[in-house]
Design an enzyme around this catalytic site. Sequence first.
Site: not given
Ligand code: AP5
Length: 209
Positions: A13, A88, A122, A155, A166
Amino acid sequence: MKLVFLGPPGAGKGTIASQAKTAYSIPHISTGDLFRDNIRRETELGQKVKAILAAGDLVPDEVTIAMVDNRLKEADAAAGFILDGFPRTIAQADALARMTELDKVVNFVLDKETVVRRLSGRRVCKSTGRTYHILYNPPKVEGIDDETGEPLIQRDDDREESVRNRLEVYEASTAPLIDYYRSRGLLVDVDASGSPEEVFEQLKKAISG
Ligand code: AP5
């Protein structure tokens, strides 16, 4: 254009949002990035959420909703935005509906095995949050950020224990939003298994219809 990016952790994402924000001239608002920025700056909010993020649990709804409500009131979000990682929970989705009207909710579809592969490889730059993958998107020099020259880190929540949690949290609390938005006619599915370029092309088609 007011977009929500939905999908399991590691689906890509954030990677696609960083391309889409330039293409559509709208801000990329990632709740995960906002929390991590607060942790980095050691704010009161950052101290409150640090352990929650490390464990891969969800920050309480009221805290997250208030943060997003404030962010959406900033001038740059008036004409549109990409909300990445919010909502979420059903409570967050109901709150968002009271804040604004969405154009589309993009559901990034990816199997669990690929998710784990992407998360375990990552690496990020701590100060800028720039994201790499050791195999799929490596930096020019191993372990070093291309622009700042700083060492890349893993991370806290990309460690095995936390990734497992997660994924469970996603299934229990966030996956129900797929039906929530489908039933409101807002959901478009995007196959997230291809290269970032392929996924971005699909996104453009999905949101143009
Ligand atoms: P990446 O683009 O980083 O993936 P992502 O979907 O953004 O993954 P996240 O882990 O950042 O999402 P998340 O939802 O778990 O965490 P968030 O930060 O929102 O890609 C991942 C990897 O794959 C990278 O290495 C990239 O290079 C590679 N890649 C990407 N696309 C590719 C492709 N097409 N082909 C090959 N490789 C590829 O949340 C973190 C924490 O914050 C949560 O756990 C929670 O504690 C808190 N939080 C956040 N939002 C909320 C909410 N709304 N409510 C409550 N708690 C929340």
